[in-house]
Motif scaffolding. Sequence first.
Motif, mmCIF file in Angstrom:
data_model
loop_
_atom_site.group_PDB
_atom_site.id
_atom_site.type_symbol
_atom_site.label_atom_id
_atom_site.label_comp_id
_atom_site.label_asym_id
_atom_site.label_seq_id
_atom_site.Cartn_x
_atom_site.Cartn_y
_atom_site.Cartn_z
ATOM 1 N N ASN A 1 0.859 -1.179 0.000
ATOM 2 C CA ASN A 1 0.000 0.000 0.000
ATOM 3 C C ASN A 1 0.896 1.229 0.000
ATOM 4 N N PHE A 2 0.897 1.969 -1.092
ATOM 5 C CA PHE A 2 1.721 3.179 -1.223
ATOM 6 C C PHE A 2 0.810 4.392 -1.340
ATOM 7 N N GLN A 3 1.055 5.398 -0.508
ATOM 8 C CA GLN A 3 0.252 6.612 -0.521
ATOM 9 C C GLN A 3 1.156 7.825 -0.678
ATOM 10 N N PHE A 4 0.656 8.794 -1.449
ATOM 11 C CA PHE A 4 1.415 10.018 -1.709
ATOM 12 C C PHE A 4 0.463 11.207 -1.685
ATOM 13 N N ARG B 1 -2.929 19.764 -3.442
ATOM 14 C CA ARG B 1 -4.285 19.302 -3.762
ATOM 15 C C ARG B 1 -4.289 17.943 -4.475
ATOM 16 N N PHE B 2 -3.127 17.354 -4.649
ATOM 17 C CA PHE B 2 -3.028 16.076 -5.359
ATOM 18 C C PHE B 2 -2.628 14.965 -4.387
ATOM 19 N N SER B 3 -3.217 13.799 -4.561
ATOM 20 C CA SER B 3 -2.836 12.635 -3.773
ATOM 21 C C SER B 3 -3.064 11.376 -4.604
ATOM 22 N N SER B 4 -2.430 10.290 -4.186
ATOM 23 C CA SER B 4 -2.595 9.020 -4.896
ATOM 24 C C SER B 4 -2.485 7.874 -3.909
ATOM 25 N N SER B 5 -3.028 6.734 -4.311
ATOM 26 C CA SER B 5 -2.993 5.531 -3.486
ATOM 27 C C SER B 5 -2.784 4.325 -4.389
ATOM 28 N N SER B 6 -1.825 3.456 -4.004
ATOM 29 C CA SER B 6 -1.538 2.248 -4.764
ATOM 30 C C SER B 6 -1.617 1.050 -3.828
ATOM 31 N N ILE B 7 -2.416 0.049 -4.201
ATOM 32 C CA ILE B 7 -2.604 -1.135 -3.367
ATOM 33 C C ILE B 7 -2.481 -2.376 -4.242
ATOM 34 N N ALA C 1 -5.001 -5.445 -7.776
ATOM 35 C CA ALA C 1 -4.291 -4.171 -7.732
ATOM 36 C C ALA C 1 -5.278 -3.025 -7.895
ATOM 37 N N LEU C 2 -5.036 -1.943 -7.172
ATOM 38 C CA LEU C 2 -5.887 -0.755 -7.240
ATOM 39 C C LEU C 2 -4.999 0.470 -7.274
ATOM 40 N N GLN C 3 -5.204 1.329 -8.272
ATOM 41 C CA GLN C 3 -4.480 2.598 -8.380
ATOM 42 C C GLN C 3 -5.495 3.732 -8.476
ATOM 43 N N GLU C 4 -5.378 4.705 -7.572
ATOM 44 C CA GLU C 4 -6.292 5.838 -7.576
ATOM 45 C C GLU C 4 -5.514 7.144 -7.484
ATOM 46 N N PHE C 5 -6.017 8.164 -8.214
ATOM 47 C CA PHE C 5 -5.472 9.516 -8.161
ATOM 48 C C PHE C 5 -6.592 10.464 -7.754
ATOM 49 N N PHE C 6 -6.271 11.411 -6.877
ATOM 50 C CA PHE C 6 -7.257 12.367 -6.386
ATOM 51 C C PHE C 6 -6.734 13.792 -6.595
ATOM 52 N N TYR C 7 -7.640 14.670 -7.008
ATOM 53 C CA TYR C 7 -7.247 16.068 -7.213
ATOM 54 C C TYR C 7 -8.418 16.978 -6.851
ATOM 55 N N ILE C 8 -8.115 18.026 -6.108
ATOM 56 C CA ILE C 8 -9.118 19.033 -5.742
ATOM 57 C C ILE C 8 -8.787 20.309 -6.491
ATOM 58 N N THR C 9 -9.707 20.760 -7.330
ATOM 59 C CA THR C 9 -9.470 21.971 -8.114
ATOM 60 C C THR C 9 -9.600 23.209 -7.239
ATOM 61 N N SER D 1 -11.630 25.510 -7.602
ATOM 62 C CA SER D 1 -13.050 25.818 -7.393
ATOM 63 C C SER D 1 -13.711 24.845 -6.413
ATOM 64 N N GLY D 2 -12.970 23.833 -5.937
ATOM 65 C CA GLY D 2 -13.511 22.914 -4.943
ATOM 66 C C GLY D 2 -14.067 21.622 -5.498
ATOM 67 N N ALA D 3 -13.889 21.366 -6.787
ATOM 68 C CA ALA D 3 -14.368 20.114 -7.371
ATOM 69 C C ALA D 3 -13.404 18.980 -7.025
ATOM 70 N N ASN D 4 -13.960 17.810 -6.701
ATOM 71 C CA ASN D 4 -13.172 16.621 -6.397
ATOM 72 C C ASN D 4 -13.132 15.705 -7.614
ATOM 73 N N ILE D 5 -11.929 15.397 -8.068
ATOM 74 C CA ILE D 5 -11.752 14.544 -9.242
ATOM 75 C C ILE D 5 -11.018 13.281 -8.808
ATOM 76 N N LYS D 6 -11.550 12.129 -9.218
ATOM 77 C CA LYS D 6 -10.914 10.846 -8.909
ATOM 78 C C LYS D 6 -10.769 10.041 -10.192
ATOM 79 N N LEU D 7 -9.559 9.558 -10.426
ATOM 80 C CA LEU D 7 -9.256 8.731 -11.580
ATOM 81 C C LEU D 7 -8.639 7.435 -11.063
ATOM 82 N N GLY D 8 -9.109 6.310 -11.564
ATOM 83 C CA GLY D 8 -8.596 5.077 -11.007
ATOM 84 C C GLY D 8 -8.670 3.887 -11.948
ATOM 85 N N TRP D 9 -7.981 2.830 -11.516
ATOM 86 C CA TRP D 9 -7.986 1.553 -12.231
ATOM 87 C C TRP D 9 -7.925 0.440 -11.204
ATOM 88 N N TRP D 10 -8.708 -0.615 -11.425
ATOM 89 C CA TRP D 10 -8.692 -1.798 -10.554
ATOM 90 C C TRP D 10 -8.616 -3.040 -11.429
#
Length: 453
Positions: free
Chosen positions: A1-4, A8-14, A49-57, A59-68
């Motif tokens: 489990n790797f987290q970064f 406003r950017f973060s990611s998680s790898s499992i 395996a799960l890879q997720e990317f998170f970004y807050i703009t 303007s306050g919008a939450n964006i999530k991009l991922g692959w499982w």
Amino acid sequence: NFQFKRNRFSSSSIAFYANGKNDFAFNNYAEPGNPKMRLQHAQSKSLNALQEFFYITKSGANIKLGWWGNFASRQIPPTMLMAASDAYQNDQTQKAFLSIEKQRRLLHLKGKILYQYDYLKYNDSTQNQNSVSKSQMLTIDLEGRVKLGSNGYGSFGLIQINAGANSDGYQQYVSRSQSALWLSYLQNLPALKTNISASLRQELVAGTLIPIIAGIGTKTQLTKRLQLLSQWSRVYRIPTLNDLYWFPGGNLDIKAEYGYAGEVTLGYKLGNSRYFFEIYGTAYSRIINRWIQWQPLSTQVWIPINIGKVRSQGIELRIKTNIVTGNNSRLGLQANADLCSSKNIDPNDINYDKQLMYVPLSKYAATLSFAIFNSSIYLGSIVVGERFTNSDNSAYLPYYYLINAGVSQELKFRGRSGIIFFKINNITKTYYETIVWRPMPPRNFEIGIQIKI
């Protein structure tokens, strides 16, 4: 489990990998004298395996991009009635998704796009079977929630699903388009300490409108600790592509299920900073017409059929408690009980008033746990009641119970953390089957480690 995380950017790898030989010993009750044998050709491997990317703009919008992804390979062992097996199955599922969420004054908006790809290869040379199945699905989901007045909320959504499959199990490429529009409303009634919700859903499947699905629910705070919840809805389920087209066995004449479902739940909670206790009891009933069930036509071929009418009713009980026993220790208990009658109630059916196949009459489970500092230990038990293995209830699998235990230790080293665990499953070496003629493991062990980098 790797987290970064940075600004406003973060990611998680499992990632998780499992490998089991499953060559356990068992007594073959299909043979004279019940000889002791060892299960052959039963190894399984899987990687998740799960890879997720998170970004807050800004303007306050939450964006999530991922692959499982899930990748699995397993040998299919022989039943107790077979001398040997060389069958195996390789399968994978991959999902890619993008979601955007935004709050704009009284309106909350969310959009999601999901693409799913499934692959399955099955080979059994003894039965001259070698098939490959590939399917794809694209889902677009848009939904919103708006505050209406001081005590009301309205929600709406639009869903579009396009699915297609190309399989050796089908005689042709098949696809289906499915659209849905839904509306819901929640009204809070402070004077009655009650919330009432109502919903409507309209679907268009392959160009045909299906009946509107309606539902209503309530939640009432009877006292400070006592809650009453209820839910009632119409049920309508269309056949899957496998129900219709799988070869051999698919049934183009299979009809959609329809009926009604309702449940009532009474819940009680109490606690403070040192203990917590809750208990929920639910009574439910469902009456479904044209219930879809796959049944064996022969030892190798199963087909879906419609059962005229099925009534499924029962009681569920859930208990959970946690007690702080010291400055760094706590004791926990969870217990569940399920009693279920799921019967054919079509008076014109030869199996009238018979319990459905493989639906247990009762299930019980309890887990006692104790944690101190970064260590924990648990002891659990599961009891599963008898399950009938044919439609006329003339054959059944007896009830069984399992006792499991485990310990875990949280580890911390140079800013990293992880957990190492050890489990003992089926301590009493109980013999049991979940599917007839397929033995399950006796006492077995698991050891693993989870690391957060």
